[in-house]
Design a protein around this motif. Structure first.
Motif, PDB file in Angstrom:
ATOM      1  N   PRO A  31       0.770  -1.090  -0.059  1.00  0.00           N
ATOM      2  CA  PRO A  31       0.033   0.155  -0.028  1.00  0.00           C
ATOM      3  C   PRO A  31       0.845   1.386   0.015  1.00  0.00           C
ATOM      4  O   PRO A  31       0.247   2.322  -0.239  1.00  0.00           O
ATOM      5  N   ALA A  32       2.304   1.236   0.123  1.00  0.00           N
ATOM      6  CA  ALA A  32       3.044   2.427   0.493  1.00  0.00           C
ATOM      7  C   ALA A  32       4.392   2.309   0.348  1.00  0.00           C
ATOM      8  O   ALA A  32       4.747   0.822   0.427  1.00  0.00           O
ATOM      9  N   GLN A  33       5.236   2.952   0.038  1.00  0.00           N
ATOM     10  CA  GLN A  33       6.512   2.925   0.116  1.00  0.00           C
ATOM     11  C   GLN A  33       7.052   3.349   1.296  1.00  0.00           C
ATOM     12  O   GLN A  33       6.883   4.943   1.614  1.00  0.00           O
ATOM     13  N   ILE A  34       7.741   2.797   2.135  1.00  0.00           N
ATOM     14  CA  ILE A  34       8.128   3.183   3.430  1.00  0.00           C
ATOM     15  C   ILE A  34       9.579   2.344   3.517  1.00  0.00           C
ATOM     16  O   ILE A  34       9.679   1.336   3.358  1.00  0.00           O
ATOM     17  N   GLU A  35      10.587   3.245   4.053  1.00  0.00           N
ATOM     18  CA  GLU A  35      11.983   2.825   3.983  1.00  0.00           C
ATOM     19  C   GLU A  35      12.191   2.711   5.569  1.00  0.00           C
ATOM     20  O   GLU A  35      12.167   3.444   6.359  1.00  0.00           O
ATOM     21  N   PHE A  36      12.937   1.555   5.729  1.00  0.00           N
ATOM     22  CA  PHE A  36      13.316   1.414   6.997  1.00  0.00           C
ATOM     23  C   PHE A  36      14.600   1.029   7.302  1.00  0.00           C
ATOM     24  O   PHE A  36      15.610   0.612   6.509  1.00  0.00           O
ATOM     25  N   VAL A  37      15.316   1.299   8.485  1.00  0.00           N
ATOM     26  CA  VAL A  37      16.563   1.119   8.602  1.00  0.00           C
ATOM     27  C   VAL A  37      16.695   0.125  10.049  1.00  0.00           C
ATOM     28  O   VAL A  37      15.819   0.012  11.088  1.00  0.00           O
ATOM     29  N   LYS A  38      17.412  -0.792   9.732  1.00  0.00           N
ATOM     30  CA  LYS A  38      17.494  -2.084  10.563  1.00  0.00           C
ATOM     31  C   LYS A  38      18.438  -1.781  12.001  1.00  0.00           C
ATOM     32  O   LYS A  38      19.672  -1.370  11.754  1.00  0.00           O
ATOM     33  N   ILE A  39      17.808  -1.946  12.981  1.00  0.00           N
ATOM     34  CA  ILE A  39      18.447  -1.644  14.422  1.00  0.00           C
ATOM     35  C   ILE A  39      18.821  -2.734  15.093  1.00  0.00           C
ATOM     36  O   ILE A  39      17.780  -3.832  15.423  1.00  0.00           O
ATOM     37  N   ALA A  40      20.116  -3.125  15.427  1.00  0.00           N
ATOM     38  CA  ALA A  40      20.209  -4.448  16.044  1.00  0.00           C
ATOM     39  C   ALA A  40      20.031  -4.217  17.666  1.00  0.00           C
ATOM     40  O   ALA A  40      19.916  -3.099  18.001  1.00  0.00           O
ATOM     41  N   PRO A  41      20.129  -5.197  18.387  1.00  0.00           N
ATOM     42  CA  PRO A  41      19.992  -5.273  19.816  1.00  0.00           C
ATOM     43  C   PRO A  41      21.285  -4.536  20.318  1.00  0.00           C
ATOM     44  O   PRO A  41      22.318  -4.358  19.840  1.00  0.00           O
ATOM     45  N   GLY A  42      21.092  -3.843  21.717  1.00  0.00           N
ATOM     46  CA  GLY A  42      22.516  -3.585  22.084  1.00  0.00           C
ATOM     47  C   GLY A  42      21.803  -2.647  23.490  1.00  0.00           C
ATOM     48  O   GLY A  42      20.771  -2.839  24.140  1.00  0.00           O
ATOM     49  N   GLU A  43      22.922  -2.089  24.186  1.00  0.00           N
ATOM     50  CA  GLU A  43      22.686  -1.405  25.355  1.00  0.00           C
ATOM     51  C   GLU A  43      23.076   0.163  25.252  1.00  0.00           C
ATOM     52  O   GLU A  43      23.912   0.506  24.278  1.00  0.00           O
ATOM     53  N   PHE A  44      22.415   1.091  26.206  1.00  0.00           N
ATOM     54  CA  PHE A  44      22.856   2.412  26.100  1.00  0.00           C
ATOM     55  C   PHE A  44      22.262   3.133  27.410  1.00  0.00           C
ATOM     56  O   PHE A  44      21.540   2.570  28.057  1.00  0.00           O
ATOM     57  N   THR A  45      22.816   4.191  27.600  1.00  0.00           N
ATOM     58  CA  THR A  45      22.135   4.896  28.823  1.00  0.00           C
ATOM     59  C   THR A  45      21.242   5.848  28.416  1.00  0.00           C
ATOM     60  O   THR A  45      21.279   6.909  27.593  1.00  0.00           O
ATOM     61  N   MET A  46      20.105   5.755  29.039  1.00  0.00           N
ATOM     62  CA  MET A  46      18.926   6.450  28.640  1.00  0.00           C
ATOM     63  C   MET A  46      18.416   7.671  29.768  1.00  0.00           C
ATOM     64  O   MET A  46      18.903   7.312  30.972  1.00  0.00           O
ATOM     65  N   GLY A  47      18.264   8.900  29.063  1.00  0.00           N
ATOM     66  CA  GLY A  47      17.954   9.700  30.217  1.00  0.00           C
ATOM     67  C   GLY A  47      19.066  11.164  29.797  1.00  0.00           C
ATOM     68  O   GLY A  47      19.751  10.948  28.984  1.00  0.00           O
ATOM     69  N   CYS A  48      18.844  12.033  30.858  1.00  0.00           N
ATOM     70  CA  CYS A  48      19.666  13.306  30.495  1.00  0.00           C
ATOM     71  C   CYS A  48      21.112  12.999  30.523  1.00  0.00           C
ATOM     72  O   CYS A  48      21.803  12.191  31.576  1.00  0.00           O
ATOM     73  N   VAL A  49      21.861  13.726  29.937  1.00  0.00           N
ATOM     74  CA  VAL A  49      23.141  13.782  29.842  1.00  0.00           C
ATOM     75  C   VAL A  49      23.822  14.322  30.911  1.00  0.00           C
ATOM     76  O   VAL A  49      23.205  15.557  31.126  1.00  0.00           O
ATOM     77  N   GLU A  50      24.967  13.904  31.387  1.00  0.00           N
ATOM     78  CA  GLU A  50      25.634  14.592  32.546  1.00  0.00           C
ATOM     79  C   GLU A  50      25.965  15.943  32.193  1.00  0.00           C
ATOM     80  O   GLU A  50      26.524  16.122  30.968  1.00  0.00           O
ATOM     81  N   GLY A  51      25.829  17.125  33.109  1.00  0.00           N
ATOM     82  CA  GLY A  51      25.989  18.427  32.711  1.00  0.00           C
ATOM     83  C   GLY A  51      24.897  19.305  31.936  1.00  0.00           C
ATOM     84  O   GLY A  51      25.439  20.509  31.623  1.00  0.00           O
TER      85      GLY A  51
END
Length: 299
Positions: free
Chosen positions: A37-57
């Motif tokens: 029904p439509a053209q949608i482009e996707f980017v593949k995101i692999a599993p992983g870890e990150f720090t969520m929330g406000c950056v220090e400072g």
């Protein structure tokens, strides 16, 4: 640039400058040869870890952006390379269905509420192409938006985002600014983006050392949020809830307020930070600076 039609499996090559994106391409015809029904482009995101929330400072940090905490996403997913456009909305929902204030086929669709977005997703899922289409969680959105890199410097924000300083008070066609390190466009600016979660403080329940696949509270009660408990640190109601389990953050009531992320064309620079959260309206909100992008995951 590679375009795909919804109903075909394509994993896009992304800029793997950090953990999170794998480069791989494959194709698969949709069952029964259903017309996409439509053209949608996707980017593949692999599993992983990150720090969520406000950056220090960060001097602009607000109470709902802390504490910073580690998050682990255990499953990969695909995220729309761009915000859903008005042309894509009409291709799925039908001619004349475009509700946007700033009209343009390549502009992000705006003025859609959460029920209408779910109707759009239902139509995509009705294709039965082997994928599930949904909104991202807050954690998925921020993980993809960060792309293993810090916020863009304030002085160069205009290279990445349409916002109050350069937008002329309207949205713009998607993809005109620089992408982030994983090839995602307009994660900051243009329109703010609905996510699937309801608003709560990150520490509404005790945070584990690493939160796995966290989601906001579910069902109007103090549950969800990674693998924390349902009680506060002293055995009372969780932070931001009352004794009956009603969500009180910013007056959300029993069901809580939905969250949107990313900043929009009318926001000033201090609000276009990767940790900024917005949740002061209900699910029926329809305004010209909020749209969405789609997650796709294999079933």
């Amino acid at each position: 640039m590679i375009w795909i039609r919804v109903g075909f499996l394509v994993a896009f090559a992304a800029l793997a400058q950090s953990q999170g994106v794998q480069s791989q391409t494959a194709s698969k015809a949709s069952p029964g040869g259903a017309k996409p029904p439509a053209q949608i482009e996707f980017v593949k995101i692999a599993p992983g870890e990150f720090t969520m929330g406000c950056v220090e400072g960060d001097a602009d940090c607000l109470e709902d952006e802390v504490p910073r905490h580690k998050v682990r996403l255990t499953k990969g997913f695909e995220l729309g390379k761009y915000e859903v456009t008005q042309a894509q909305w009409e291709a799925v929902m039908g001619p004349g269905s475009n509700p946007s204030e700033t009209k343009g086929p390549k502009n992000p669709v705006d003025s859609v509420n959460k029920a209408e977005i779910h109707a759009f997703l239902d139509k995509l899922n009705a294709q039965n192409d082997g994928y599930k289409y949904r909104l991202p969680s807050e954690a998925e959105w921020e993980y993809a938006a960060r792309a293993g890199a810090p916020d863009p410097p304030r002085a160069s924000l205009g290279d990445y985002a349409w916002f109050a300083d350069n937008s002329d008070d309207e949205s713009h066609p998607v993809g005109l600014k620089k992408p982030n390190a994983w090839g995602l466009y307009d994660m900051l600016g243009n329109v703010r983006e609905w996510v699937d979660d309801r608003a709560a403080y990150y520490d509404y329940a005790p945070l584990p050392e690493v939160s796995e696949d966290p989601k906001g509270p579910q069902g109007g009660r103090g549950g969800g949020g990674g693998r924390g408990g349902r009680s506060g640190a002293n055995g009372g109601p969780p932070k931001g809830f009352d004794a009956r389990g009603r969500l009180l953050i910013n007056g959300g009531g029993a069901e809580g307020l939905p969250v949107f992320r990313g900043g929009g064309w009318d926001n000033f620079a201090p609000y276009l930070r990767l940790s900024s959260r917005y949740y002061y309206y209900g699910t029926d909100l329809k305004v010209s600076d909020i749209g969405f992008r789609v997650v796709r995951e294999a079933q």
